[in-house]
Design a protein around this motif. Structure first.
Motif, PDB file in Angstrom:
ATOM      1  N   LYS A  24      -1.985   0.277  -2.911  1.00  0.00           N
ATOM      2  CA  LYS A  24      -2.355  -0.104  -1.545  1.00  0.00           C
ATOM      3  C   LYS A  24      -3.317  -1.292  -1.542  1.00  0.00           C
ATOM      4  O   LYS A  24      -3.383  -2.035  -0.557  1.00  0.00           O
ATOM      5  CB  LYS A  24      -2.963   1.096  -0.823  1.00  0.00           C
ATOM      6  CG  LYS A  24      -1.920   2.159  -0.467  1.00  0.00           C
ATOM      7  CD  LYS A  24      -2.514   3.281   0.366  1.00  0.00           C
ATOM      8  CE  LYS A  24      -1.436   4.254   0.823  1.00  0.00           C
ATOM      9  NZ  LYS A  24      -1.971   5.353   1.655  1.00  0.00           N
ATOM     10  N   LYS A  25      -4.037  -1.456  -2.619  1.00  0.00           N
ATOM     11  CA  LYS A  25      -4.917  -2.625  -2.725  1.00  0.00           C
ATOM     12  C   LYS A  25      -4.109  -3.906  -2.883  1.00  0.00           C
ATOM     13  O   LYS A  25      -4.576  -4.995  -2.570  1.00  0.00           O
ATOM     14  CB  LYS A  25      -5.856  -2.474  -3.928  1.00  0.00           C
ATOM     15  CG  LYS A  25      -7.005  -1.499  -3.706  1.00  0.00           C
ATOM     16  CD  LYS A  25      -7.875  -1.453  -4.951  1.00  0.00           C
ATOM     17  CE  LYS A  25      -9.024  -0.462  -4.788  1.00  0.00           C
ATOM     18  NZ  LYS A  25      -9.851  -0.388  -6.020  1.00  0.00           N
ATOM     19  N   GLU A  26      -2.893  -3.764  -3.412  1.00  0.00           N
ATOM     20  CA  GLU A  26      -2.057  -4.919  -3.706  1.00  0.00           C
ATOM     21  C   GLU A  26      -1.165  -5.306  -2.525  1.00  0.00           C
ATOM     22  O   GLU A  26      -0.200  -6.056  -2.686  1.00  0.00           O
ATOM     23  CB  GLU A  26      -1.179  -4.619  -4.926  1.00  0.00           C
ATOM     24  CG  GLU A  26      -1.975  -4.364  -6.203  1.00  0.00           C
ATOM     25  CD  GLU A  26      -1.097  -3.846  -7.329  1.00  0.00           C
ATOM     26  OE1 GLU A  26       0.145  -3.772  -7.121  1.00  0.00           O
ATOM     27  OE2 GLU A  26      -1.634  -3.505  -8.395  1.00  0.00           O
ATOM     28  N   LYS A  27      -1.435  -4.789  -1.357  1.00  0.00           N
ATOM     29  CA  LYS A  27      -0.626  -5.123  -0.183  1.00  0.00           C
ATOM     30  C   LYS A  27      -0.613  -6.624   0.064  1.00  0.00           C
ATOM     31  O   LYS A  27      -1.661  -7.248   0.198  1.00  0.00           O
ATOM     32  CB  LYS A  27      -1.189  -4.433   1.061  1.00  0.00           C
ATOM     33  CG  LYS A  27      -0.910  -2.942   1.150  1.00  0.00           C
ATOM     34  CD  LYS A  27      -1.447  -2.408   2.473  1.00  0.00           C
ATOM     35  CE  LYS A  27      -1.231  -0.919   2.616  1.00  0.00           C
ATOM     36  NZ  LYS A  27      -1.757  -0.414   3.896  1.00  0.00           N
ATOM     37  N   THR A  28       0.555  -7.158   0.069  1.00  0.00           N
ATOM     38  CA  THR A  28       0.716  -8.570   0.428  1.00  0.00           C
ATOM     39  C   THR A  28       1.887  -8.678   1.386  1.00  0.00           C
ATOM     40  O   THR A  28       2.772  -7.808   1.417  1.00  0.00           O
ATOM     41  CB  THR A  28       0.988  -9.445  -0.807  1.00  0.00           C
ATOM     42  OG1 THR A  28       2.157  -8.955  -1.482  1.00  0.00           O
ATOM     43  CG2 THR A  28      -0.207  -9.430  -1.761  1.00  0.00           C
ATOM     44  N   ASN A  87      -3.292   5.688  -8.858  1.00  0.00           N
ATOM     45  CA  ASN A  87      -2.228   4.677  -8.838  1.00  0.00           C
ATOM     46  C   ASN A  87      -1.882   4.276  -7.407  1.00  0.00           C
ATOM     47  O   ASN A  87      -1.616   3.097  -7.127  1.00  0.00           O
ATOM     48  CB  ASN A  87      -0.979   5.208  -9.537  1.00  0.00           C
ATOM     49  CG  ASN A  87      -1.161   5.365 -11.035  1.00  0.00           C
ATOM     50  OD1 ASN A  87      -2.071   4.768 -11.619  1.00  0.00           O
ATOM     51  ND2 ASN A  87      -0.324   6.173 -11.664  1.00  0.00           N
ATOM     52  N   LEU A  88      -1.882   5.251  -6.514  1.00  0.00           N
ATOM     53  CA  LEU A  88      -1.577   4.957  -5.109  1.00  0.00           C
ATOM     54  C   LEU A  88      -2.643   4.055  -4.493  1.00  0.00           C
ATOM     55  O   LEU A  88      -2.324   3.121  -3.746  1.00  0.00           O
ATOM     56  CB  LEU A  88      -1.464   6.259  -4.307  1.00  0.00           C
ATOM     57  CG  LEU A  88      -1.175   6.114  -2.813  1.00  0.00           C
ATOM     58  CD1 LEU A  88       0.155   5.393  -2.589  1.00  0.00           C
ATOM     59  CD2 LEU A  88      -1.166   7.483  -2.126  1.00  0.00           C
ATOM     60  N   VAL A 118       4.870   2.100  -2.622  1.00  0.00           N
ATOM     61  CA  VAL A 118       3.877   3.000  -2.024  1.00  0.00           C
ATOM     62  C   VAL A 118       4.550   4.290  -1.554  1.00  0.00           C
ATOM     63  O   VAL A 118       4.040   5.394  -1.787  1.00  0.00           O
ATOM     64  CB  VAL A 118       3.145   2.311  -0.855  1.00  0.00           C
ATOM     65  CG1 VAL A 118       2.338   3.330  -0.054  1.00  0.00           C
ATOM     66  CG2 VAL A 118       2.236   1.216  -1.381  1.00  0.00           C
ATOM     67  N   LEU A 119       5.694   4.177  -0.906  1.00  0.00           N
ATOM     68  CA  LEU A 119       6.388   5.358  -0.402  1.00  0.00           C
ATOM     69  C   LEU A 119       6.867   6.250  -1.545  1.00  0.00           C
ATOM     70  O   LEU A 119       6.799   7.491  -1.452  1.00  0.00           O
ATOM     71  CB  LEU A 119       7.572   4.946   0.475  1.00  0.00           C
ATOM     72  CG  LEU A 119       7.206   4.235   1.788  1.00  0.00           C
ATOM     73  CD1 LEU A 119       8.462   3.854   2.549  1.00  0.00           C
ATOM     74  CD2 LEU A 119       6.296   5.100   2.654  1.00  0.00           C
ATOM     75  N   VAL A 120       7.347   5.631  -2.610  1.00  0.00           N
ATOM     76  CA  VAL A 120       7.755   6.410  -3.779  1.00  0.00           C
ATOM     77  C   VAL A 120       6.555   7.158  -4.357  1.00  0.00           C
ATOM     78  O   VAL A 120       6.632   8.352  -4.674  1.00  0.00           O
ATOM     79  CB  VAL A 120       8.383   5.507  -4.858  1.00  0.00           C
ATOM     80  CG1 VAL A 120       8.537   6.268  -6.187  1.00  0.00           C
ATOM     81  CG2 VAL A 120       9.738   4.982  -4.404  1.00  0.00           C
ATOM     82  N   PRO A 176       5.778   4.445  12.719  1.00  0.00           N
ATOM     83  CA  PRO A 176       5.784   2.968  12.624  1.00  0.00           C
ATOM     84  C   PRO A 176       4.569   2.477  11.833  1.00  0.00           C
ATOM     85  O   PRO A 176       3.453   2.983  11.994  1.00  0.00           O
ATOM     86  CB  PRO A 176       5.699   2.533  14.085  1.00  0.00           C
ATOM     87  CG  PRO A 176       5.021   3.668  14.782  1.00  0.00           C
ATOM     88  CD  PRO A 176       5.393   4.917  14.061  1.00  0.00           C
ATOM     89  N   VAL A 177       4.803   1.516  10.933  1.00  0.00           N
ATOM     90  CA  VAL A 177       3.718   0.911  10.154  1.00  0.00           C
ATOM     91  C   VAL A 177       3.964  -0.593  10.046  1.00  0.00           C
ATOM     92  O   VAL A 177       5.074  -1.080  10.293  1.00  0.00           O
ATOM     93  CB  VAL A 177       3.619   1.512   8.728  1.00  0.00           C
ATOM     94  CG1 VAL A 177       3.325   3.002   8.766  1.00  0.00           C
ATOM     95  CG2 VAL A 177       4.899   1.232   7.938  1.00  0.00           C
ATOM     96  N   GLU A 178       2.918  -1.306   9.658  1.00  0.00           N
ATOM     97  CA  GLU A 178       3.057  -2.727   9.369  1.00  0.00           C
ATOM     98  C   GLU A 178       3.755  -2.879   8.022  1.00  0.00           C
ATOM     99  O   GLU A 178       3.391  -2.225   7.044  1.00  0.00           O
ATOM    100  CB  GLU A 178       1.681  -3.384   9.329  1.00  0.00           C
ATOM    101  CG  GLU A 178       1.708  -4.901   9.377  1.00  0.00           C
ATOM    102  CD  GLU A 178       2.058  -5.439  10.757  1.00  0.00           C
ATOM    103  OE1 GLU A 178       2.502  -6.597  10.823  1.00  0.00           O
ATOM    104  OE2 GLU A 178       1.909  -4.696  11.755  1.00  0.00           O
ATOM    105  N   TYR A 179       4.769  -3.695   7.973  1.00  0.00           N
ATOM    106  CA  TYR A 179       5.496  -3.876   6.717  1.00  0.00           C
ATOM    107  C   TYR A 179       4.693  -4.732   5.741  1.00  0.00           C
ATOM    108  O   TYR A 179       4.000  -5.657   6.133  1.00  0.00           O
ATOM    109  CB  TYR A 179       6.855  -4.536   6.965  1.00  0.00           C
ATOM    110  CG  TYR A 179       7.628  -4.801   5.701  1.00  0.00           C
ATOM    111  CD1 TYR A 179       8.373  -3.793   5.097  1.00  0.00           C
ATOM    112  CD2 TYR A 179       7.590  -6.059   5.087  1.00  0.00           C
ATOM    113  CE1 TYR A 179       9.072  -4.025   3.923  1.00  0.00           C
ATOM    114  CE2 TYR A 179       8.290  -6.291   3.911  1.00  0.00           C
ATOM    115  CZ  TYR A 179       9.020  -5.279   3.332  1.00  0.00           C
ATOM    116  OH  TYR A 179       9.699  -5.510   2.171  1.00  0.00           O
ATOM    117  N   TYR A 180       4.768  -4.394   4.446  1.00  0.00           N
ATOM    118  CA  TYR A 180       4.190  -5.221   3.390  1.00  0.00           C
ATOM    119  C   TYR A 180       5.118  -5.170   2.182  1.00  0.00           C
ATOM    120  O   TYR A 180       5.984  -4.302   2.066  1.00  0.00           O
ATOM    121  CB  TYR A 180       2.766  -4.781   3.028  1.00  0.00           C
ATOM    122  CG  TYR A 180       2.590  -3.291   2.868  1.00  0.00           C
ATOM    123  CD1 TYR A 180       2.773  -2.673   1.644  1.00  0.00           C
ATOM    124  CD2 TYR A 180       2.249  -2.488   3.963  1.00  0.00           C
ATOM    125  CE1 TYR A 180       2.607  -1.306   1.491  1.00  0.00           C
ATOM    126  CE2 TYR A 180       2.084  -1.126   3.826  1.00  0.00           C
ATOM    127  CZ  TYR A 180       2.262  -0.534   2.588  1.00  0.00           C
ATOM    128  OH  TYR A 180       2.104   0.830   2.450  1.00  0.00           O
TER     129      TYR A 180
END
Length: 250
Positions: free
Chosen positions: A166-170, A161-162, A33-35, A23-27
């Protein structure tokens, strides 16, 4: 590797290929990110595999091929077999003489000649086959090392790139609907596979491609298999590796 995730009330439950769930927080850019994580995991697995392959080739491959079977066989047929027939002839008290189109011939010598005529071509073919396998093994080693060199550089870029992703999480306004989302990494992994094939090919065929490059017909030769970008990368590769290929030939 992540295969899908289930979204519900602003949360995501990620499922991998082994059925494990996290389980993770959705963004918003979770899919990207998963790709990207799948790409990195694929590269890591490939690096591990190729490092073992490279060590095995280095351990067992010899730079120069030393023929063994054919020289020994020649020695046997020119010295060993005549001596054996001669000894057998003496052990039978006498040695027959046979009339042939070439005139009278010692029976032991005749049998030895027939044996050599039948045996040596077969042995020569076996030796040539072993030589070809040796050369092919050396080319495979170069292909593996070329692919491995590219991978070790590429994985650094993919990890960077990853980090940026992750920095662009919104997170926009949360949606309430339940949904299952497949991780669509097929296109990205196919692109990675294409690059790996290219670099393996460049290592395996480096000398042949370098000759094409010097003669100015590399585009025509590679255009059957690669696009303009691939050909450009091949030229850069050969420009960098060319001097070392020339030295090896001297």
């Amino acid at each position: 590797m992540s295969k899908e995730y289930t979204y519900i009330d602003g949360k995501a439950i990620i499922k991998d290929e082994n059925g494990n769930q996290t389980p993770v927080e959705y963004y918003d850019n979770l899919d990207e990110v998963l790709v990207q994580e799948n790409v990195i995991e694929t590269l890591e697995d490939r690096i591990t595999y190729l490092e073992k392959e490279s060590k095995d080739y280095k351990k067992y491959n010899k730079k120069h091929y030393i023929p063994v079977i054919f020289p020994i066989s020649v020695l046997m047929t020119t010295v060993g077999v005549p001596a054996m027939f001669y000894w057998l002839g003496h052990s039978m008290i006498y040695i027959n003489t046979i009339n042939t189109i070439f005139g009278p011939m010692n029976e032991a010598l005749l049998y030895s000649s027939v044996f050599s005529a039948l045996y040596l071509p077969l042995v020569g073919l076996m030796e040539f086959t072993m030589y070809r396998r040796h050369k092919d093994s050396l080319k495979k080693e170069k292909g593996v090392n070329s692919e491995l060199e590219f991978l070790k550089k590429q994985i650094i870029e993919e990890r960077e790139n990853l980090v940026e992703l992750k920095k662009e999480k919104t997170k926009t306004e949360e949606k309430k609907e339940f949904r299952v989302v497949k991780v669509d990494d097929l296109e990205k992994l196919r692109a990675v596979k294409s690059w790996l094939n290219l670099y393996y090919d460049l290592g395996y065929n480096d000398e042949k491609y370098y000759d094409y490059y010097k003669k100015g017909n590399l585009d025509a030769k590679l255009g059957k298999h690669y696009n303009d970008k691939g050909i450009e990368v091949a030229k850069e590769y050969l420009e960098e590796k060319g001097p070392s290929l020339v030295k090896k030939r001297k």
